[in-house]
Design a protein around this motif. Structure first.
Motif, PDB file in Angstrom:
ATOM      1  N   LEU A  80     134.883  78.935 -85.079  1.00 26.41           N
ATOM      2  CA  LEU A  80     134.106  79.052 -86.303  1.00 26.41           C
ATOM      3  C   LEU A  80     133.142  80.224 -86.197  1.00 26.41           C
ATOM      4  O   LEU A  80     132.912  80.772 -85.108  1.00 26.41           O
ATOM      5  N   THR A  81     132.537  80.580 -87.320  1.00 21.25           N
ATOM      6  CA  THR A  81     131.500  81.612 -87.369  1.00 21.25           C
ATOM      7  C   THR A  81     130.200  80.964 -87.827  1.00 21.25           C
ATOM      8  O   THR A  81     130.205  79.845 -88.358  1.00 21.25           O
ATOM      9  N   PRO A  82     129.051  81.644 -87.673  1.00 20.59           N
ATOM     10  CA  PRO A  82     127.790  81.082 -88.162  1.00 20.59           C
ATOM     11  C   PRO A  82     127.806  80.759 -89.654  1.00 20.59           C
ATOM     12  O   PRO A  82     127.065  79.886 -90.111  1.00 20.59           O
ATOM     13  N   ASP A  83     128.662  81.453 -90.431  1.00 18.57           N
ATOM     14  CA  ASP A  83     128.746  81.164 -91.863  1.00 18.57           C
ATOM     15  C   ASP A  83     129.397  79.814 -92.145  1.00 18.57           C
ATOM     16  O   ASP A  83     129.355  79.336 -93.286  1.00 18.57           O
ATOM     17  N   GLU A  84     129.997  79.198 -91.135  1.00 18.40           N
ATOM     18  CA  GLU A  84     130.666  77.912 -91.303  1.00 18.40           C
ATOM     19  C   GLU A  84     129.899  76.787 -90.604  1.00 18.40           C
ATOM     20  O   GLU A  84     130.470  75.782 -90.211  1.00 18.40           O
ATOM     21  N   CYS A  85     128.592  76.972 -90.469  1.00 19.42           N
ATOM     22  CA  CYS A  85     127.756  76.007 -89.757  1.00 19.42           C
ATOM     23  C   CYS A  85     126.549  75.613 -90.604  1.00 19.42           C
ATOM     24  O   CYS A  85     125.988  76.451 -91.324  1.00 19.42           O
ATOM     25  N   THR A  86     126.151  74.359 -90.470  1.00 19.10           N
ATOM     26  CA  THR A  86     124.969  73.833 -91.161  1.00 19.10           C
ATOM     27  C   THR A  86     124.055  73.170 -90.142  1.00 19.10           C
ATOM     28  O   THR A  86     124.505  72.328 -89.359  1.00 19.10           O
ATOM     29  N   MET A  87     122.774  73.526 -90.163  1.00 15.54           N
ATOM     30  CA  MET A  87     121.760  72.904 -89.315  1.00 15.54           C
ATOM     31  C   MET A  87     120.986  71.896 -90.159  1.00 15.54           C
ATOM     32  O   MET A  87     120.498  72.251 -91.240  1.00 15.54           O
ATOM     33  N   ILE A  88     120.872  70.640 -89.687  1.00  9.62           N
ATOM     34  CA  ILE A  88     120.108  69.642 -90.444  1.00  9.62           C
ATOM     35  C   ILE A  88     119.170  68.885 -89.521  1.00  9.62           C
ATOM     36  O   ILE A  88     119.410  68.757 -88.325  1.00  9.62           O
ATOM     37  N   ALA A 134     115.835  72.600 -87.198  1.00 10.94           N
ATOM     38  CA  ALA A 134     116.880  73.138 -88.068  1.00 10.94           C
ATOM     39  C   ALA A 134     116.465  74.503 -88.620  1.00 10.94           C
ATOM     40  O   ALA A 134     117.275  75.445 -88.673  1.00 10.94           O
ATOM     41  N   LEU A 135     115.212  74.634 -89.052  1.00 10.19           N
ATOM     42  CA  LEU A 135     114.713  75.926 -89.524  1.00 10.19           C
ATOM     43  C   LEU A 135     114.713  76.959 -88.407  1.00 10.19           C
ATOM     44  O   LEU A 135     115.142  78.102 -88.586  1.00 10.19           O
ATOM     45  N   TRP A 136     114.228  76.550 -87.238  1.00  6.31           N
ATOM     46  CA  TRP A 136     114.100  77.478 -86.112  1.00  6.31           C
ATOM     47  C   TRP A 136     115.455  78.047 -85.695  1.00  6.31           C
ATOM     48  O   TRP A 136     115.660  79.260 -85.658  1.00  6.31           O
ATOM     49  N   PHE A 137     116.403  77.161 -85.400  1.00  5.75           N
ATOM     50  CA  PHE A 137     117.700  77.627 -84.902  1.00  5.75           C
ATOM     51  C   PHE A 137     118.531  78.241 -86.023  1.00  5.75           C
ATOM     52  O   PHE A 137     119.267  79.205 -85.796  1.00  5.75           O
ATOM     53  N   LYS A 187     116.697  81.799 -86.693  1.00 12.11           N
ATOM     54  CA  LYS A 187     116.674  82.723 -85.551  1.00 12.11           C
ATOM     55  C   LYS A 187     118.073  83.128 -85.126  1.00 12.11           C
ATOM     56  O   LYS A 187     118.295  84.274 -84.702  1.00 12.11           O
ATOM     57  N   TYR A 188     119.034  82.207 -85.231  1.00 11.56           N
ATOM     58  CA  TYR A 188     120.371  82.487 -84.711  1.00 11.56           C
ATOM     59  C   TYR A 188     121.407  82.722 -85.815  1.00 11.56           C
ATOM     60  O   TYR A 188     122.608  82.758 -85.549  1.00 11.56           O
ATOM     61  N   GLY A 189     120.953  82.868 -87.045  1.00  9.16           N
ATOM     62  CA  GLY A 189     121.808  83.379 -88.102  1.00  9.16           C
ATOM     63  C   GLY A 189     122.817  82.420 -88.683  1.00  9.16           C
ATOM     64  O   GLY A 189     123.882  82.849 -89.135  1.00  9.16           O
ATOM     65  N   TYR A 190     122.503  81.116 -88.727  1.00 11.56           N
ATOM     66  CA  TYR A 190     123.443  80.159 -89.308  1.00 11.56           C
ATOM     67  C   TYR A 190     123.257  80.094 -90.829  1.00 11.56           C
ATOM     68  O   TYR A 190     122.150  80.188 -91.348  1.00 11.56           O
ATOM     69  N   ARG A 191     124.381  79.891 -91.532  1.00 12.95           N
ATOM     70  CA  ARG A 191     124.397  80.042 -92.981  1.00 12.95           C
ATOM     71  C   ARG A 191     123.546  79.014 -93.701  1.00 12.95           C
ATOM     72  O   ARG A 191     122.777  79.352 -94.597  1.00 12.95           O
ATOM     73  N   ASN A 192     123.688  77.728 -93.345  1.00 12.25           N
ATOM     74  CA  ASN A 192     123.049  76.661 -94.109  1.00 12.25           C
ATOM     75  C   ASN A 192     121.995  75.936 -93.283  1.00 12.25           C
ATOM     76  O   ASN A 192     122.236  75.595 -92.107  1.00 12.25           O
ATOM     77  N   THR A 226     119.624  85.875 -95.924  1.00 17.43           N
ATOM     78  CA  THR A 226     120.606  85.358 -96.885  1.00 17.43           C
ATOM     79  C   THR A 226     120.975  83.902 -96.615  1.00 17.43           C
ATOM     80  O   THR A 226     121.915  83.384 -97.226  1.00 17.43           O
ATOM     81  N   ALA A 227     120.267  83.236 -95.703  1.00 18.37           N
ATOM     82  CA  ALA A 227     120.581  81.833 -95.404  1.00 18.37           C
ATOM     83  C   ALA A 227     120.364  80.960 -96.632  1.00 18.37           C
ATOM     84  O   ALA A 227     119.466  81.216 -97.450  1.00 18.37           O
ATOM     85  N   ASN A 228     121.208  79.939 -96.769  1.00 21.34           N
ATOM     86  CA  ASN A 228     120.996  78.916 -97.801  1.00 21.34           C
ATOM     87  C   ASN A 228     120.030  77.883 -97.227  1.00 21.34           C
ATOM     88  O   ASN A 228     120.400  77.105 -96.352  1.00 21.34           O
ATOM     89  N   ILE A 229     118.791  77.895 -97.689  1.00 24.60           N
ATOM     90  CA  ILE A 229     117.750  77.029 -97.133  1.00 24.60           C
ATOM     91  C   ILE A 229     117.414  75.949 -98.161  1.00 24.60           C
ATOM     92  O   ILE A 229     117.082  76.248 -99.312  1.00 24.60           O
ATOM     93  N   TYR A 230     117.481  74.700 -97.723  1.00 25.03           N
ATOM     94  CA  TYR A 230     117.138  73.559 -98.572  1.00 25.03           C
ATOM     95  C   TYR A 230     116.027  72.788 -97.868  1.00 25.03           C
ATOM     96  O   TYR A 230     116.260  72.142 -96.854  1.00 25.03           O
ATOM     97  N   LEU A 231     114.820  72.924 -98.391  1.00 26.97           N
ATOM     98  CA  LEU A 231     113.670  72.254 -97.794  1.00 26.97           C
ATOM     99  C   LEU A 231     113.284  71.075 -98.688  1.00 26.97           C
ATOM    100  O   LEU A 231     113.044  71.255 -99.882  1.00 26.97           O
ATOM    101  N   ILE A 232     113.241  69.887 -98.110  1.00 28.25           N
ATOM    102  CA  ILE A 232     112.944  68.664 -98.855  1.00 28.25           C
ATOM    103  C   ILE A 232     111.600  68.136 -98.390  1.00 28.25           C
ATOM    104  O   ILE A 232     111.378  67.962 -97.182  1.00 28.25           O
TER     105      ILE A 232
END
Length: 493
Positions: free
Chosen positions: A104-112, A121-124, A127-132, A184-190
């Motif tokens: 996979l690539t970072p564009d196919e990963c989600t941190m939650i 989730a915000l930090w990694f 800092k490490y370029g994950y998409r979601n 360009t990350a998709n960031i969803y902060l709740i």
């Protein structure tokens, strides 16, 4: 098959020791070859330090990687120990290796994650370029939060807690967000005004995220929840709704999307190799525990089911029945262990499984023992008749005898017993079997410290009956060199 069992995912456990700090993880394969990876970070109240465990994510179609936030018995926000950021490096390496193994690539990963997991989730993710990135009620001022709310975490992360270290940890996440490393990350902060952390830990930092092209703020304004833990729990359905969209390649922003990402026949050799190499189970060079008692298919009274065995290389034995944890006795330096459950066993047949755990939390292969607990109807059977009292005699060393060392040897008689156990100052030293003629002998595999010792011994029968404890005071002479510093665990210095 029940609906819950049908939906349950197979979960692999492992330890990635490639980085500066070993990191424990759990992994579950995607359904139908889905081409996505979800990485789950835990909050401080997560069961067993794994976030969203216990079946919460069973219906998510992607690969799932849970990372445990437990280092030397405390949480770390996945960042540091004693201000050394080796934990962060190790966690980042684990995620990258799993992603690579899945091709996979970072564009196919989600941190939650939620709370501290949301901060991670915000930090990694940034800092490490994950998409979601899906972050629920995170803490931005990490140093302040752990100092005020999580004393053990503060000590682990900082060592000595000082104002300078608190200020530094308060700055790391805001400074990272401000630097926009992944714009360009998709960031969803709740978050929620019902969370006491909102006005101090979240609201002041929302402006830092406004410059991100795909920042989304989801405001939970429900009056039905109040307080940080309840808001964390209440946000889970929102996270799940977002997660299912992101896994399918749909990010709720204006623009084109691609739906699906399914490859049912995909090659899984890479991730299988990684799981095998980092498996928590080390069966090849870590033998399964040996169970000497109960004997296979033995019939026993409910109150007299005592387990005795050996577990070389282990520091403890983990005991389970029907998927439920029963106990975890310590293993003595000579590899022996004993365990008696603190409540009687139910009548009928029992299948108990157990495995050894070493100092690095690696597991041995599993052992199994099957026994039957007699019901009241069998009370007159010879097996269920209360065992006769046992007598224990220690012939060596004699009372107050001075032994040459470095290894003390014990011997004596215990007719009718199956083993003799030893302890000093409440610390288990080991056990030895009793021969058919009633004789027994035991010696340690460590060097005893010079000076006075006060060892206690007890004989134990097959039915769990025991003799009275016998005290064995003796002294170890000092005319030798101790080959193992400190001797056995608990020895006097």
């Amino acid at each position: 098959m029940s609906k819950a069992a049908k939906n349950a995912r197979r979960v692999f456990t492992g330890v990635d020791a490639s980085g500066p700090v070993p990191v424990e993880y759990r992994f579950s394969h995607a359904r139908n070859g889905n081409r996505h990876l979800v990485v789950v970070f835990a909050n401080s109240g997560a069961p067993d330090d794994y976030g969203m465990s216990g079946g919460v994510l069973d219906k998510v179609r992607s690969n799932i990687l849970w990372i445990r936030d437990s280092f030397d018995g405390a949480n770390s926000f996945y960042l540091c120990q004693g201000m050394d950021f080796g934990i962060e490096q190790s966690v980042a390496g684990l995620i990258a290796r799993v992603m690579s193994a899945l091709s996979l690539t970072p564009d196919e990963c989600t941190m939650i994650g939620s709370s501290g997991g949301g901060s991670a989730a915000l930090w990694f993710g940034l800092k490490y370029g994950y998409r979601n990135i899906v972050s629920s009620v995170p803490e931005f001022l990490i140093g302040t939060y752990v100092t005020e709310a999580l004393a053990d975490t503060a000590r682990l992360m900082m060592g000595e807690v000082t104002e300078e270290k608190v200020r530094f940890l308060d700055s790391v996440l805001p400074d990272l967000v401000r630097s926009r490393p992944n714009p360009t990350a998709n960031i969803y902060l709740i978050s929620s005004p019902q969370d006491e952390q909102f006005t101090r830990q979240v609201e002041p930092f929302l402006a830092l995220l406004q410059g991100y092209a795909h920042f989304n703020f989801i405001f939970n304004d429900s009056s039905l929840v109040a307080g940080h833990p309840k808001v964390v729990a209440h946000n889970v359905p929102v996270i799940m709704g977002l997660l299912n969209l992101l896994v399918d390649g749909i990010s709720p922003v204006i623009g084109g999307v691609r739906y699906g990402y399914e490859e049912p026949e995909r090659d899984t050799a890479g991730i299988e190799a990684y799981l095998s190499a980092t498996s928590q189970v080390r069966g090849v060079d870590f033998p399964a525990p040996v169970v000497l008692m109960p004997a296979a298919e033995e019939r026993l009274p409910a109150h007299a089911v005592r387990f005795v065995g050996s577990a070389p290389r282990a520091v403890r034995v983990s005991i389970w029945e029907n998927g439920k944890f029963q106990g975890s006795p310590a293993v003595a330096p000579d590899g022996s262990w004993t365990w008696l459950r603190d409540k009687p066993w139910g009548k009928g047949r029992h299948v108990v499984r157990l495995f050894g755990v070493d100092a690095n939390n690696f597991h041995s292969e599993r052992s199994e023992v099957v026994f039957t607990v007699a019901d009241p109807v069998d009370a007159q059977d010879p097996v269920s008749v209360p065992a006769q009292p046992l007598a224990l005699t220690v012939t060596s060393p004699g009372a107050h005898q001075q032994v040459p060392g470095p290894v003390a040897r014990f011997a004596g008689f215990a007719p009718g017993a199956v083993r003799v156990e030893f302890q000093e100052a409440g610390v288990s030293l080991g056990a030895c079997p009793v021969m058919a003629d009633g004789s027994w002998a035991w010696e340690s595999n460590w060097a005893w410290n010079e000076g006075q010792h006060f060892v206690e011994a007890v004989a134990v029968g097959a039915g769990g009956n025991a003799s009275a404890w016998i005290s064995v005071p003796f002294a170890v002479a000092g005319s030798y060199t101790v080959p193992v510093p400190g001797g056995y665990p608990g020895a006097r210095h």
